[in-house]
Design a protein around this motif. Structure first.
Motif, PDB file in Angstrom:
ATOM      1  N   ALA A 129      14.100   0.654  44.948  1.00  0.00           N
ATOM      2  CA  ALA A 129      12.941   0.883  45.814  1.00  0.00           C
ATOM      3  C   ALA A 129      12.282  -0.430  46.213  1.00  0.00           C
ATOM      4  CB  ALA A 129      11.938   1.783  45.095  1.00  0.00           C
ATOM      5  N   GLU A 130      12.260  -1.388  45.277  1.00  0.00           N
ATOM      6  CA  GLU A 130      11.667  -2.706  45.561  1.00  0.00           C
ATOM      7  C   GLU A 130      12.406  -3.399  46.693  1.00  0.00           C
ATOM      8  OE1 GLU A 130       9.070  -5.905  44.914  1.00  0.00           O
ATOM      9  OE2 GLU A 130       9.097  -4.155  43.610  1.00  0.00           O
ATOM     10  N   TYR A 131      13.740  -3.403  46.631  1.00  0.00           N
ATOM     11  CA  TYR A 131      14.529  -4.128  47.609  1.00  0.00           C
ATOM     12  C   TYR A 131      14.595  -3.422  48.960  1.00  0.00           C
ATOM     13  CZ  TYR A 131      16.004  -6.929  43.650  1.00  0.00           C
ATOM     14  OH  TYR A 131      16.018  -7.757  42.561  1.00  0.00           O
ATOM     15  N   VAL A 132      14.487  -2.102  48.946  1.00  0.00           N
ATOM     16  CA  VAL A 132      14.544  -1.354  50.201  1.00  0.00           C
ATOM     17  C   VAL A 132      13.223  -1.446  50.956  1.00  0.00           C
ATOM     18  CG1 VAL A 132      14.698   0.974  51.171  1.00  0.00           C
ATOM     19  CG2 VAL A 132      16.368   0.222  49.483  1.00  0.00           C
ATOM     20  N   THR A 133      12.114  -1.394  50.244  1.00  0.00           N
ATOM     21  CA  THR A 133      10.808  -1.354  50.907  1.00  0.00           C
ATOM     22  C   THR A 133      10.259  -2.732  51.267  1.00  0.00           C
ATOM     23  OG1 THR A 133       9.708  -1.308  48.735  1.00  0.00           O
ATOM     24  CG2 THR A 133      10.183   0.810  49.789  1.00  0.00           C
ATOM     25  N   GLN A 134      10.551  -3.753  50.452  1.00  0.00           N
ATOM     26  CA  GLN A 134       9.923  -5.054  50.652  1.00  0.00           C
ATOM     27  C   GLN A 134      10.185  -5.679  52.025  1.00  0.00           C
ATOM     28  OE1 GLN A 134       7.610  -6.302  48.468  1.00  0.00           O
ATOM     29  NE2 GLN A 134       7.239  -7.564  50.264  1.00  0.00           N
ATOM     30  N   PRO A 135      11.407  -5.588  52.599  1.00  0.00           N
ATOM     31  CA  PRO A 135      11.625  -6.185  53.920  1.00  0.00           C
ATOM     32  C   PRO A 135      10.695  -5.658  55.005  1.00  0.00           C
ATOM     33  CG  PRO A 135      13.728  -5.671  52.906  1.00  0.00           C
ATOM     34  CD  PRO A 135      12.675  -5.078  52.031  1.00  0.00           C
ATOM     35  N   PHE A 136      10.158  -4.466  54.848  1.00  0.00           N
ATOM     36  CA  PHE A 136       9.264  -3.889  55.847  1.00  0.00           C
ATOM     37  C   PHE A 136       7.835  -4.401  55.714  1.00  0.00           C
ATOM     38  CE2 PHE A 136      12.676  -0.783  55.319  1.00  0.00           C
ATOM     39  CZ  PHE A 136      13.055  -0.581  56.634  1.00  0.00           C
ATOM     40  N   PRO A 141       3.026  -7.408  49.389  1.00  0.00           N
ATOM     41  CA  PRO A 141       3.706  -6.504  48.442  1.00  0.00           C
ATOM     42  C   PRO A 141       3.711  -5.071  48.962  1.00  0.00           C
ATOM     43  CG  PRO A 141       1.508  -7.077  47.634  1.00  0.00           C
ATOM     44  CD  PRO A 141       1.748  -7.946  48.844  1.00  0.00           C
ATOM     45  N   ALA A 142       4.810  -4.398  48.761  1.00  0.00           N
ATOM     46  CA  ALA A 142       4.905  -2.999  49.164  1.00  0.00           C
ATOM     47  C   ALA A 142       4.029  -2.142  48.257  1.00  0.00           C
ATOM     48  CB  ALA A 142       6.357  -2.538  49.086  1.00  0.00           C
ATOM     49  N   GLU A 144       2.693   0.394  45.622  1.00  0.00           N
ATOM     50  CA  GLU A 144       3.311   0.909  44.409  1.00  0.00           C
ATOM     51  C   GLU A 144       3.652   2.395  44.538  1.00  0.00           C
ATOM     52  OE1 GLU A 144       4.334  -0.509  41.569  1.00  0.00           O
ATOM     53  OE2 GLU A 144       3.916  -2.446  42.480  1.00  0.00           O
ATOM     54  N   VAL A 145       2.779   3.147  45.194  1.00  0.00           N
ATOM     55  CA  VAL A 145       3.021   4.586  45.348  1.00  0.00           C
ATOM     56  C   VAL A 145       4.288   4.830  46.157  1.00  0.00           C
ATOM     57  CG1 VAL A 145       2.124   6.745  46.315  1.00  0.00           C
ATOM     58  CG2 VAL A 145       0.580   5.161  45.141  1.00  0.00           C
ATOM     59  N   LEU A 146       4.480   4.041  47.199  1.00  0.00           N
ATOM     60  CA  LEU A 146       5.682   4.189  48.023  1.00  0.00           C
ATOM     61  C   LEU A 146       6.935   3.904  47.210  1.00  0.00           C
ATOM     62  CD1 LEU A 146       7.089   4.566  50.756  1.00  0.00           C
ATOM     63  CD2 LEU A 146       6.660   2.130  51.220  1.00  0.00           C
ATOM     64  N   LYS A 147       6.896   2.834  46.417  1.00  0.00           N
ATOM     65  CA  LYS A 147       8.068   2.480  45.614  1.00  0.00           C
ATOM     66  C   LYS A 147       8.372   3.550  44.570  1.00  0.00           C
ATOM     67  CE  LYS A 147       6.492  -1.688  44.657  1.00  0.00           C
ATOM     68  NZ  LYS A 147       6.411  -3.061  44.130  1.00  0.00           N
ATOM     69  N   LYS A 148       7.327   4.080  43.957  1.00  0.00           N
ATOM     70  CA  LYS A 148       7.547   5.127  42.959  1.00  0.00           C
ATOM     71  C   LYS A 148       8.126   6.395  43.591  1.00  0.00           C
ATOM     72  CE  LYS A 148       3.929   3.690  39.707  1.00  0.00           C
ATOM     73  NZ  LYS A 148       2.691   4.093  39.018  1.00  0.00           N
ATOM     74  N   CYS A 149       7.601   6.756  44.746  1.00  0.00           N
ATOM     75  CA  CYS A 149       8.095   7.963  45.427  1.00  0.00           C
ATOM     76  C   CYS A 149       9.554   7.792  45.841  1.00  0.00           C
ATOM     77  CB  CYS A 149       7.232   8.274  46.648  1.00  0.00           C
ATOM     78  SG  CYS A 149       5.571   8.877  46.251  1.00  0.00           S
ATOM     79  N   LEU A 150       9.904   6.615  46.358  1.00  0.00           N
ATOM     80  CA  LEU A 150      11.285   6.366  46.758  1.00  0.00           C
ATOM     81  C   LEU A 150      12.202   6.355  45.535  1.00  0.00           C
ATOM     82  CD1 LEU A 150      13.367   5.718  48.900  1.00  0.00           C
ATOM     83  CD2 LEU A 150      12.740   3.293  48.717  1.00  0.00           C
ATOM     84  N   ALA A 151      11.736   5.740  44.446  1.00  0.00           N
ATOM     85  CA  ALA A 151      12.534   5.708  43.219  1.00  0.00           C
ATOM     86  C   ALA A 151      12.791   7.120  42.701  1.00  0.00           C
ATOM     87  CB  ALA A 151      11.828   4.868  42.156  1.00  0.00           C
ATOM     88  N   LEU A 152      11.777   7.951  42.705  1.00  0.00           N
ATOM     89  CA  LEU A 152      11.938   9.335  42.258  1.00  0.00           C
ATOM     90  C   LEU A 152      12.880  10.102  43.174  1.00  0.00           C
ATOM     91  CD1 LEU A 152       8.257  10.225  41.255  1.00  0.00           C
ATOM     92  CD2 LEU A 152      10.229  10.130  39.724  1.00  0.00           C
TER      93      LEU A 152
END
Length: 421
Positions: A129-136, A141-142, A144-152
Motif C-alpha cells: 500500500a505504501e509503494y502504490v499510494t505514495q507516487p500519487f 505522505p499518503a 494512513e487511512v488510505l494505506k490501511k484500507c488498500l492493505a486490507l
C-alpha cells in the motif's frame, strides 16, 4: 443378507474415494513460481543497501556475503527437501517438528506461527500500500487511512482467491513471478549497459574489489543477516508438499531449480547496484531499509533508465504482491495441518466442498493479519516475526537430524547426502 453386506462394502469404498482431502495439483513449474515468488519480495530492492553499508562499501566483501547467504539458504532448502519427500504432508515445518521433536514443540510452533506469520503478511500488505499510494502524493505522505484500507483490500482479495481456487492462486503466482523477474532483468540489463559505457569511475570500483576498508566481525554478521533476509522464503514449498504432483521427484527438482536461479539473479543485481554511490542513502537501523527501497531504486533508475524510472516503484509493488500471495497460500496450509492434529480448532481443518481448498484456514489467518494492520507499525511487525522465523528453521533442521537416528528406515526418496534423485 449377503447383498446388504456387499452394498455396505461398496458404499464404504465410494466414501473412501470421495473423502475430502487436498488434491495434488501443483507441478514443478508452479512450485518454482511459488519459491521464487516468495523469496523475491522487497528484499532484493532493499538489502543491497544494508549489505554494502555493513561491508563498508567494500564491493568484494559484499558480493562474498551475498554468495554465502545464498549457499546457506540453498543448504537449508535441501534439508527441507529431504523432509518434504519423506513426509509429504501439509504444514511444512509444523509437520516435521511434530514428527521429529514431538507434539509439545509442534504445539508451541503452531501457536507462535498463528500470530507471527500473519504479522509478516500484514507488513507486506502495508508495504504494498505504501509503494502504490505514495507516487500519487509526491513528497507528501499518503494518508494512513488510505494505506490501511488498500492493505486490507489486497489482503482479503488474495485470501478469498486462495480460498476458492488453487489453480487461480498458482496462475496469479506464476504471472507475478514472471513480472518481477522481468523487472530484475531490466535492472541487470541497464547495469550492463552502464558498465559497457566504459565510464572510468564505474569500472575503477571493480579493479580492486577488496582494496577498500575491511569490516570487522560484527559488521560482517550484520551484513550476512541482511543477505539472509533477502533470501527468506526458500522454505515455502514444504507447506504445500501434500499438493505436489510426484513429490519424491518434484520437491528436490523444484528446490534445485528455484534457489540457484535466485542466487544468480541476486548476485548479478547486487553487483550492478553496487555501482551506485549511495553512501548518503544508507540508514543506520536495519528496519529503516524498508522505507528506503524506493528511494535507492528510483535513484538507480534516474541514472540508468530515466525515461521509465517509474518502473522501479511498480516493480517493488509487484514483488511484494507476489510474495504476499505465496505467503497467504502457505499460511492456509499451516493452519489446516495444525487443526487436523488437534492443535487448532477443528473448524479450521474443513475444506471447501467444491474446490477442496482450506477456505476456513484462509479466513482464519487473513482475519489475524487484518488485526495486525490496524496499528500499522512496520518496525514492530518485522521485529515480531523476524527472530521467531529463524528459531523455527533451527528446530526444523534439528528434527531432520533426530529423524535420521530415530527412524533410519523411514523411506527417503531424496537425502541431502548419500542418495541420487
Amino acid at each position: 443378507m449377503g447383498r446388504g453386506k456387499s452394498n455396505d462394502s461398496k458404499n464404504a469404498k465410494v466414501k473412501e474415494k470421495t473423502k475430502m482431502q487436498l488434491k495434488r495439483r501443483i507441478g514443478c513449474f508452479d512450485g518454482v513460481s511459488f519459491i521464487i515468488g516468495t523469496i523475491v519480495g522487497a528484499g532484493i530492492f532493499v538489502s543491497p543497501t544494508g549489505v554494502l553499508k555493513h561491508s563498508l562499501l567494500n564491493v568484494g566483501v559484499a558480493l562474498t556475503i551475498w554468495t554465502a547467504s545464498g549457499l546457506v539458504s540453498l543448504m537449508g532448502s535441501l534439508c527441507y527437501a529431504e523432509l518434504g519427500t519423506a513426509l509429504p504432508f501439509s504444514g511444512g515445518e509444523y509437520s516435521h517438528i511434530k514428527r521429529g521433536l514431538g507434539s509439545v514443540p509442534a504445539f508451541v510452533f503452531i501457536w507462535t506461527s498463528t500470530f507471527t506469520k500473519p504479522a509478516s503478511n500484514a507488513a507486506r500488505a502495508l508495504l504494498f500500500a505504501e509503494y502504490v499510494t505514495q507516487p500519487f502524493y509526491s513528497i507528501c505522505p499518503a494518508p494512513e487511512v488510505l494505506k490501511k484500507c488498500l492493505a486490507l483490500a489486497v489482503l482479503w482479495s488474495l485470501g478469498i482467491l486462495n480460498g476458492r481456487s488453487v489453480k487461480m492462486a498458482a496462475w496469479v503466482q506464476t504471472v507475478f513471478t514472471l513480472l518481477k523477474m522481468m523487472a530484475l532483468s531490466v535492472i541487470a540489463v541497464g547495469g550492463i549497459v552502464l558498465l559497457a559505457g566504459g565510464r572510468k569511475e564505474n569500472l575503477a570500483r571493480f579493479e580492486d574489489m577488496f582494496g577498500s576498508e575491511m569490516p570487522n566481525a560484527s559488521q560482517i554478521a550484520e551484513a550476512f543477516f541482511q543477505g539472509l533476509y533477502a533470501y527468506g522464503g526458500w522454505w515455502s514449498l514444504n507447506y504445500m508438499a501434500e499438493e505436489m504432483k510426484n513429490p519424491s521427484r518434484n520437491i528436490p527438482l523444484t528446490v534445485m531449480t528455484a534457489v540457484p536461479a535466485v542466487i544468480v539473479f541476486y548476485l548479478l543485481n547486487s553487483f550492478l547496484l553496487s555501482l551506485l554511490e549511495i553512501q548518503n542513502m544508507v540508514p543506520t537501523p536495519l528496519l529503516m531499509l524498508f522505507f528506503l527501497a524506493v528511494a535507492v531504486a528510483v535513484t538507480w533508475a534516474d541514472r540508468v533508465i530515466p525515461s521509465v524510472a517509474w518502473i522501479i516503484p511498480l516493480s517493488v509493488a509487484v514483488s511484494i504482491f507476489g510474495a504476499l500471495n505465496s505467503s497467504i497460500f502457505t499460511l492456509g496450509r499451516l493452519s489446516y495441518a495444525g487443526s487436523q492434529s488437534g492443535h487448532l480448532p477443528v473448524l479450521i481443518s474443513m475444506l471447501n466442498v467444491h474446490t477442496c481448498t482450506p477456505a476456513p484456514a484462509m479466513i482464519f489467518s487473513t482475519t489475524i493479519a487484518s488485526i495486525f494492520i490496524i496499528p500499522s507499525d512496520l518496525i514492530m511487525l518485522t521485529n515480531y516475526f523476524g527472530f521467531s522465523a529463524w528459531l523455527m528453521i533451527g528446530l526444523t533442521c534439528a528434527s531432520l537430524i533426530v529423524l535420521r537416528y530415530r527412524e533410519p528406515n523411514l523411506h527417503r526418496p531424496y537425502k541431502v547426502i548419500g542418495n541420487k534423485l
